[in-house]
Design a protein around this motif. Structure first.
Motif, PDB file in Angstrom:
ATOM      1  N   LEU A  93       0.823  -1.197   0.000  1.00  8.76           N
ATOM      2  CA  LEU A  93       0.000   0.000   0.000  1.00  8.76           C
ATOM      3  C   LEU A  93       0.863   1.256   0.000  1.00  8.76           C
ATOM      4  O   LEU A  93       2.016   1.252   0.438  1.00  8.76           O
ATOM      5  CB  LEU A  93      -0.915   0.001   1.228  1.00  8.76           C
ATOM      6  CG  LEU A  93      -1.960  -1.105   1.305  1.00  8.76           C
ATOM      7  CD1 LEU A  93      -2.650  -1.076   2.655  1.00  8.76           C
ATOM      8  CD2 LEU A  93      -2.964  -0.962   0.183  1.00  8.76           C
ATOM      9  N   ASN A  94       0.267   2.334  -0.470  1.00  7.75           N
ATOM     10  CA  ASN A  94       0.907   3.645  -0.452  1.00  7.75           C
ATOM     11  C   ASN A  94      -0.194   4.666  -0.174  1.00  7.75           C
ATOM     12  O   ASN A  94      -1.112   4.824  -0.978  1.00  7.75           O
ATOM     13  CB  ASN A  94       1.576   3.926  -1.803  1.00  7.75           C
ATOM     14  CG  ASN A  94       2.380   5.207  -1.794  1.00  7.75           C
ATOM     15  OD1 ASN A  94       3.105   5.470  -0.846  1.00  7.75           O
ATOM     16  ND2 ASN A  94       2.259   6.001  -2.843  1.00  7.75           N
ATOM     17  N   VAL A  95      -0.152   5.352   0.966  1.00  6.91           N
ATOM     18  CA  VAL A  95      -1.217   6.271   1.330  1.00  6.91           C
ATOM     19  C   VAL A  95      -0.616   7.484   2.042  1.00  6.91           C
ATOM     20  O   VAL A  95       0.345   7.360   2.796  1.00  6.91           O
ATOM     21  CB  VAL A  95      -2.261   5.565   2.237  1.00  6.91           C
ATOM     22  CG1 VAL A  95      -1.634   5.046   3.515  1.00  6.91           C
ATOM     23  CG2 VAL A  95      -3.420   6.483   2.548  1.00  6.91           C
ATOM     24  N   GLY A  96      -1.161   8.658   1.759  1.00  7.23           N
ATOM     25  CA  GLY A  96      -0.618   9.844   2.392  1.00  7.23           C
ATOM     26  C   GLY A  96      -1.309  11.118   1.976  1.00  7.23           C
ATOM     27  O   GLY A  96      -2.372  11.112   1.347  1.00  7.23           O
ATOM     28  N   VAL A  97      -0.690  12.214   2.345  1.00  6.52           N
ATOM     29  CA  VAL A  97      -1.192  13.550   2.031  1.00  6.52           C
ATOM     30  C   VAL A  97      -0.094  14.306   1.295  1.00  6.52           C
ATOM     31  O   VAL A  97       1.101  14.057   1.477  1.00  6.52           O
ATOM     32  CB  VAL A  97      -1.605  14.312   3.301  1.00  6.52           C
ATOM     33  CG1 VAL A  97      -2.796  13.636   3.961  1.00  6.52           C
ATOM     34  CG2 VAL A  97      -0.444  14.423   4.285  1.00  6.52           C
ATOM     35  N   ALA A  98      -0.506  15.244   0.436  1.00  7.79           N
ATOM     36  CA  ALA A  98       0.423  16.047  -0.355  1.00  7.79           C
ATOM     37  C   ALA A  98       0.058  17.523  -0.230  1.00  7.79           C
ATOM     38  O   ALA A  98      -1.098  17.871   0.023  1.00  7.79           O
ATOM     39  CB  ALA A  98       0.402  15.623  -1.819  1.00  7.79           C
ATOM     40  N   ALA A  99       1.048  18.368  -0.414  1.00 10.08           N
ATOM     41  CA  ALA A  99       0.829  19.816  -0.430  1.00 10.08           C
ATOM     42  C   ALA A  99       1.843  20.440  -1.378  1.00 10.08           C
ATOM     43  O   ALA A  99       2.987  19.991  -1.458  1.00 10.08           O
ATOM     44  CB  ALA A  99       0.972  20.414   0.967  1.00 10.08           C
TER      45      ALA A  99
END
Length: 236
Positions: free
Chosen positions: A86-92
């Motif tokens: 899995l690959n999960v996260g937040v970006a800005a």
């Protein structure tokens, strides 16, 4: 942990159609994935467009899959197969130049890498990291709704979990435990390259991580991560 991430993925996918219908904008422009597109005849499609007179900022949610492999001089660690995770996260990200769609993007991801080898006996390893990417991204607008977004940069990662299974010796132990020679250092870093596509608020990308750090415990045997990623998400 995987059940929680899969539940989050399901909720995100169910929410995307409704979120994509929302319009974000100001008089004279329409907000698309963190920037504004203006349809003026003096600018050809594919060239830069007149952006707002401020640096634009966007935030994103990402979830996806990895296909990773470890290459090593050590036979026990050299991958003969790939591992999925899995690959999960937040970006800005924010716009670097007012009159060009060049952005700097970072974030925080939980990402599962690893691999397997079969050099006489089966040997599998899971490598789970917290990863911080830092990439330059250019947004090329095909039309008012679609933008192609190639990116290039790097990443730093810290190992937070994982398990090694040595089927030949019937052993299982932590991927980053210090009591074994056939395991891994916690810190990784390398180059990240890929391309994304945004359709209004919906975002999809495909990328590859070239690991440059020696993640093996033995300093005489180079060991590196390599990982394909595919992500889907939304930008605000």
């Amino acid at each position: 942990m995987k059940k929680t991430v899969l539940l989050s993925l399901l909720c995100l996918l169910l929410a995307m159609p409704a979120m994509a219908q929302r319009n974000f904008g100001r008089p004279g422009g329409q907000r698309l994935s963190g920037t504004y597109y203006y349809d003026r005849p003096s600018y050809d499609r594919g060239s830069y467009h007149p952006w707002l007179d401020r640096k634009d900022v966007y935030f994103g949610l990402r979830v996806g899959l990895n296909a990773s492999r470890v290459s090593s001089d050590a036979p026990a660690l050299d991958g003969t197969g790939t591992s999925t995770g899995l690959n999960v996260g937040v970006a800005a990200g924010f716009q670097l130049i007012d009159r060009a769609p060049l952005y700097l993007e970072s974030g925080l991801y939980y990402t599962e890498k690893g691999g397997e080898s079969d050099n006489g006996s089966k040997f599998t390893y899971d490598l789970n990291y917290l990863e911080v990417p830092l990439v330059f991204k250019y947004k090329y607008y095909v039309n008012r709704d679609v933008a192609v977004q190639p990116f290039l940069g790097g990443y730093l990662a810290c190992g937070v979990g994982g398990k090694i299974k040595d089927y030949g010796n019937r052993e299982a132990y932590g991927s980053f435990d210090s009591d074994y020679d056939t395991n891994f250092k916690r810190f990784d870093g390398g180059i990240k390259v890929g391309c994304g596509v945004s359709i209004q608020m919906l975002y999809i990308d495909l990328g590859y991580d070239f690991g440059l750090a020696n993640v093996g415990k033995d300093d005489f045997d180079d060991t590196h991560n390599g990982c394909f990623t595919v992500n889907i998400g939304v930008d605000f």
